[in-house]
Structures are given as structure tokens and as C-alpha cells.
Design a protein around this motif. Sequence first.
Motif, PDB file in Angstrom:
ATOM      1  N   SER A 657      83.010  25.325  18.318  1.00  0.00           N
ATOM      2  CA  SER A 657      83.845  24.635  19.317  1.00  0.00           C
ATOM      3  C   SER A 657      84.189  23.219  18.913  1.00  0.00           C
ATOM      4  O   SER A 657      84.904  22.528  19.651  1.00  0.00           O
ATOM      5  N   GLY A 658      83.680  22.735  17.801  1.00  0.00           N
ATOM      6  CA  GLY A 658      83.989  21.391  17.333  1.00  0.00           C
ATOM      7  C   GLY A 658      83.376  20.298  18.177  1.00  0.00           C
ATOM      8  O   GLY A 658      83.945  19.202  18.297  1.00  0.00           O
ATOM      9  N   VAL A 659      82.228  20.559  18.776  1.00  0.00           N
ATOM     10  CA  VAL A 659      81.561  19.582  19.643  1.00  0.00           C
ATOM     11  C   VAL A 659      80.936  18.497  18.784  1.00  0.00           C
ATOM     12  O   VAL A 659      80.188  18.791  17.852  1.00  0.00           O
ATOM     13  N   THR A 660      81.229  17.233  19.121  1.00  0.00           N
ATOM     14  CA  THR A 660      80.644  16.104  18.376  1.00  0.00           C
ATOM     15  C   THR A 660      79.472  15.474  19.112  1.00  0.00           C
ATOM     16  O   THR A 660      78.701  14.722  18.509  1.00  0.00           O
ATOM     17  N   ASP A 661      79.346  15.757  20.409  1.00  0.00           N
ATOM     18  CA  ASP A 661      78.211  15.258  21.197  1.00  0.00           C
ATOM     19  C   ASP A 661      77.499  16.461  21.797  1.00  0.00           C
ATOM     20  O   ASP A 661      77.709  16.826  22.972  1.00  0.00           O
ATOM     21  N   PRO A 662      76.676  17.122  21.021  1.00  0.00           N
ATOM     22  CA  PRO A 662      76.061  18.362  21.522  1.00  0.00           C
ATOM     23  C   PRO A 662      75.048  18.127  22.629  1.00  0.00           C
ATOM     24  O   PRO A 662      74.684  19.067  23.342  1.00  0.00           O
ATOM     25  N   GLU A 663      74.553  16.908  22.774  1.00  0.00           N
ATOM     26  CA  GLU A 663      73.512  16.675  23.771  1.00  0.00           C
ATOM     27  C   GLU A 663      73.990  17.006  25.191  1.00  0.00           C
ATOM     28  O   GLU A 663      73.189  17.419  26.040  1.00  0.00           O
TER      29      GLU A 663
END
Length: 804
Positions: A657-663
Motif C-alpha cells: 500500500s506504500g505506507v510510510t508511517d506504519p505505526e
Amino acid sequence: MRHVPPPAEELALLDHELARLDARRLQLLNRRAWLLSVLRAPAVPSPPQAPAARSFAPPYAPSTSGPASSRGTQNVLLVLGGLLLTVAAIAFTLFSWGEMGIAGRSAVLAAVTAGALVAPALLLSRSLPSTAEAVAALALVLTVLDAVALHAVAAPETDGLVFSAVASTVLVAVWTLYGLLLGRLRTPLPAAVVAGQLPLVLTAWAAGASATGFGWALLVTAAADVAVASWGRGLAVRVTACVGALLTGLISLALGLGLSVSADDVLGAVGPGALLLAGAVVAGGGAWRAPSGTAVLGGVVAGLAAVAAVGGVLGAGLPWDWAVLVYLLSGAALTVVLRFRTPRPVVWGVLGASASVVAGAVLWAAPVVAAVLLGPASVTAEVWSGAPGSFRGALGPSVPWPEATSTPVVLAVAAGLSAALHLRWPSVLPERGRSVAAPGGAVLAWGAVHALLAVTDVPYAVALGVELLLAAVLLALVTRRAADAFAVTCLVCALVGSASVGLLGLASEPATYAVSGALAVLFAGSATASRVPVVRSVLACASVLSAIAVAAAAGASLGWNAPHTAPLLLVVTAATALLGARLREPVVAASVELAGVFAAVVAVVLAMTDAPFLALVLGLCGVLAAATALRPERRRVAGYAAAALFVAAAWVRLAASGVTDPEAYTLPVSVAAFAVGYLRRRGDRAASSWVAYGPALSMTMVPSLVVAWGDPHWLRPLLLGVAALVVTLAGARLRLQAPLVLGGSVLALDGLHELAPHVVQVFDALPRWAPPALAGLLLLAVGATYEQRLRDARRVRESFGRMR
């Protein structure tokens, strides 16, 4: 305490011991002198023994420098003397012969030869056998030189080959008579046997005989050698004759075999066949009276020669593939020896010859069977391209089929022979032989059916049906027997044949479904009917593999690509999980579930090119693993696998999904998972921290660590390091493995990432000698405190093992 005698008493003891040793030495010297006198003059009576000293002396031991070494020196001198005299005689004959007249030459030859022939008799009468042997050897060489000189002077116009044949015959007669007259000599008779190998061969050469004539000359010589080996006098004579028979006989049979194989018609093969058949009679006759080892060899030679004789005549003019069948039938006919009263070693030799012929024919037919079994692999390059018109069309052009038409018959005859040996003559074969005959017959019959399908070039559908039917028959035999050699052989043949027909079915879509489905049903039914757990496990795994093929074919029929087909394979995994829970035998259940795990692995591999579908497949695998973990006996392994699969699915989904902030996505899940783990640990204190807290911690920490390594800012690594430190301290305080290991690992990697640029700068600033020096100091420090470090490591390991 040890008693030490006074000096006067000790001196008396020493004098007594020395006197005893002197008396013993005198006794040994007297004995040695008497032995030497006996060796030099046997008629001298034995001298009286010296009185033995009253002592506890060791037993008598002969001197190592006495008679043995004297006899060895004597033999060396005699051999050297004989060699020198022989060299002198040869030099005289070759170089000094022409300086004397005819009378002188005749007188010298007669005198020297006569003296050399008479001298051994005189030497034997004086008990000098070694000297007599040396002179006799010289006499034999002189007779050969006499023959050479006689041809050069008396008959120079005579053909050399004719004269050599006559001279060798005369020498054989002379040496034989000489050896019989002086029976104590060991050289003349073996020398006569060696010379006896030449007369007939030289005669055939002088007469310009053909190859068959040379073969008969060699064979008659071998027959004479066999007679001498059977009735000759002395071990040296028999051994020499046996070696001569082996050499001349094998050369004769080799000539006959070459002529028989190259014959164009029956008339051309009769002569070599008669030679080979006579050779078989000679070998069999020699084996009849020979010791056991030689008798077995003679039986083998006789059997092979008989097969070559009969097969060469009957197979002359036939194509080679049918000639092989003729040789095979001839070899099978050798088993008739079991009906006669023949010495057992000869029987074993003849049966060994029969087995060799059968093995040779089977090896000739093996490439055809290999092409039938491996040929369908070429279909995989053109899956569902259309069913070929005939069976050979699916096998490729690698085999010249017109030259292999007799292959099924050859294999069938070999299978029948193996069955006959197993059923009709079980008392003749030992237990090991019977255990090999039955499985061998099964393999040969199985190969004969496959070869028959290819040679007759049956239609494609018929080939599929026959191969499936053959697999069913083999599986029926497997289920009705215990796990013996025959059953294992049938099982292996069924598996190999099923793999071959499975590949063959890939040529068309209906055939793929028909073959894979039929195999799945056959293996499943056989697994249910079998009574052996190991066999059931193998059959169940084979059934699962066939089901995997059906599932993959279903995805292809729906037009799905590989990632979209992957979830279909998990249906097989789910079925194996349910079936494993119902099976009562642990071995079979574990095998079925492992086969289902293989299906899941294949599904993951198929989905590797599509990240969203890969996440879906990993999540479904996690669900199946979690369902399996409900069973107590699978809870530990399946629980770990489920946690790892869920975490991996989440990671892949975030990356896709191209998530840069997985938290933002992982923290809520981690909190929920942590709560579930806490409740689990509260209800079961024996539960592992890896099952309770491992998924919750790794769900957030690992993706954050991956993102932090590529983050150029300082905030995320700092927050991650603080969180990892807290988790590590909590794990150490609460003595929990999962928080301690995961938190410590993430903290170390995060710190390494932050310190890496500075470490590189420091190492660039250091001189080149500094790193090796630091490494050396570290090694010295570790080596100096090695034992202490081991104790510390042991304590850490024990403490870590007590954590949950």
C-alpha cells in the motif's frame, strides 16, 4: 617396605645369577653347534644334551642368524650363478658360434648340454637340491639354444615357423620326460607346460590357418592344459596349466565370439558356433573336477560360451533387436542345469552366466523404458497444446523405435525367468536370491507393459488408460502385502508410473483433470486400504500432490494467472488440516499435514509476483495455522507459525500500500494483540511469551525498524530506540524471552544505524595499523579470561532458558 639385603648377601645373589646365565649360554652354544652339524652332514648322530642349569630360564628360541639366513644366501648365490651361466651360453651361441668348426660346435653343444642334464641327478644324490634346481634351469635354457643352433647349422633352409613348431614339440616331450625321471626337480614339468602352449599355435601359423583354425588350435591347447590341471603331478604344474588354460581358452572363445557375431548367415555361424560349443564342453569338463572357486569360474565360461554358440547360429541373419531375444532365450535355457546332478559350484557358475545374459538383455532394453517414462516431461513445455495422435507423439523422437520392436518381449521373457526362479526353484536360490527375484520380476513386467505401449504406438487415450490401470494394479498389490521388498518395489513403480502419466496428461485439459483426479482417488483409496503406517503415509502424500495438480488446473481453466490461482491451492491445505485432525495414526496425520504445508508453500511462491495477493495468501495461511493450533498436539508449532504468518501478511500489505508511517496501522493491532496475550498469560502462566507477546511486539517494531533505516531524520529512530529500550528492560525485569530478545535486537539494530556514519568516520581517521592492533588486543583479553567467559555464557544461557 622393600627389603634391601646386606652387601655380602646381595653379592652372593649376583654371583649365583651370573653362573646360571653362563650355564644357559653354554647349553645354547652346544645346541647351535649340533644343528649346524645336522644341516651340513645329516648322518651325524645327535650329541648328548648338556645338563640344564637349575634356574627359571626362558624357553629355547632359535637364532635368527643361523640356518634361515644361510639357506637364503645359498639360494641367492645359486640364482646368480645360474643366470651368469645362462648369459654366457647365450653369448656363446649368438656371437662365438661361427669361430668353431662343425665338429667343434657339435662337440661343445653335446658336451655342455649332456653335462647340464646329467649334473642335477648327481647333485640330488648328494642332497644338494637347490644346486640341482639351478643347473636344471640352465640345462633347459641350453636345450632351447641347441634348437636355435641346430636350425642355423643343420636346417637353414627349413621354414622358421615349421621348425619352431617341431622344436617346441620335441622340447615339450624332452622336458616332460626329464621332469618325470627326476621327480624331485620342480622346474622341468612347469617349463614343459609353458612350452606346451606353442606347438599347435605355431603349426596353425605355419599352415596359414584361418581365424577359426587358430581358435581350434588354441582350444585344443586349452583342453590339454585342463587335462594337466586336473591330473597333473604337483601344485606348480597344476597352477601353470590352469593359467595356460585360462589364457588360451579365453583367446579362443573371443575369436569364436567375434566370428559368430559377424556371420552373415547360418552357414557362416556354424563353424564359430562349433568352436564355442567345444569351448563350453572344455570349460565345463575342467570345472567338474576343479576346486569350488575355479569351478564357479569354469561354469560361468561354459555357460556364456554355450549361449554364444547357440545364439550365434539361431540369430544369424536376424536384425540385432531380435538377435538379442535369441541370446536371451539361450541364456534362459541354461537353467536346465538345475535338473541334472551337477556339482553345486558348477551350477552356480552356469546360473551366473544365465543371469549375466539376462542382465545384458535388460540393459539393452532399458533406454526404451527410460524414454517412455521420461519422454512425457517434454510435454510441460507445451501444456494443453492438444492431445497427440498417438503415444509416441508425446515421447519425442529420441528413440529409434523401429530398432526396438523386440523390447517388450525381451523384458517379458526376463520377467518370466525371474518369476520361475522365485516360484519353481525356491530351494535352489538362497533367501537373498529369492528376495531379489520377485521384485526384479515385477520391475521387468512393469517395464514390459510401458515398452509395449510405445512399440505398438497405441492411441494417446489408450496409453493413459493402460498406465492408470497398471498403477491401480500395483497399488492393489501394495495394499494386500506387508512392507516387504516386493511391496516396496511395486510402490516405487506405481509412484514413478503415476508421475509419468501425470506429465503425459498435461498435453490436453480433459486429460489433465482425468489423470490427476484418478490418481488422487487411487492413492487415497489405497492409503485407506493399506495396513502399514509408512505405506499409508506415502500414499496419502501422493494423493495430496495429485489434488494440488487438480487445484492448479482449475485456476488455469478459469483463466487466472499464478497469483490469483494461489488461493485455490489453500483449499487443499485446509482439507489436509481437517483430515489430519480426524486421522488416528500420528505418522499418517503428520505426513498428510506436511503435504498440505507443501501446497501452502507452492501457493506462496505463486503469489510472490503480486504483493496484495501475497498478503492475502499469507493471511489465509495464518488462519489455517491458527485453526490447526486449536489442537493440543499442534498448538506449539502451529501457534508460532500463525503468529509469524499474520505479522508477515501485515508487513506485506503495508509495503504493497506504500505506507510510510506504519505505526498508525500497526499500533492499534499491537495493542489489541497485547491485550489478548496478557489475558492468555493470566489464564495460563505456562504459556510462552513468544505466543502471548511476540506477535504484538513484532507487529509494530519490525516495520518501524525497516522504515527507520531509510529515514534521514532523527525523531523516528529516537522514538523507536526508546520504545525498544523500555521493552528490553521490561523483558529483563519480568523474565520474559520475547520482549527481551525482540526489544534488544531492535535496539541494537537501531543504534547501529545511528552510529554507523560516525563509526565509519572514526575508522577513516585511524591509521591502518590500528584495527588489527585492536583486534589482537581483544583476542588476547578474551583468551586470558576464556574460562571466565565460558562460565558467564553458561550462566546467561541457563538464565535465558528459565524465561518464558
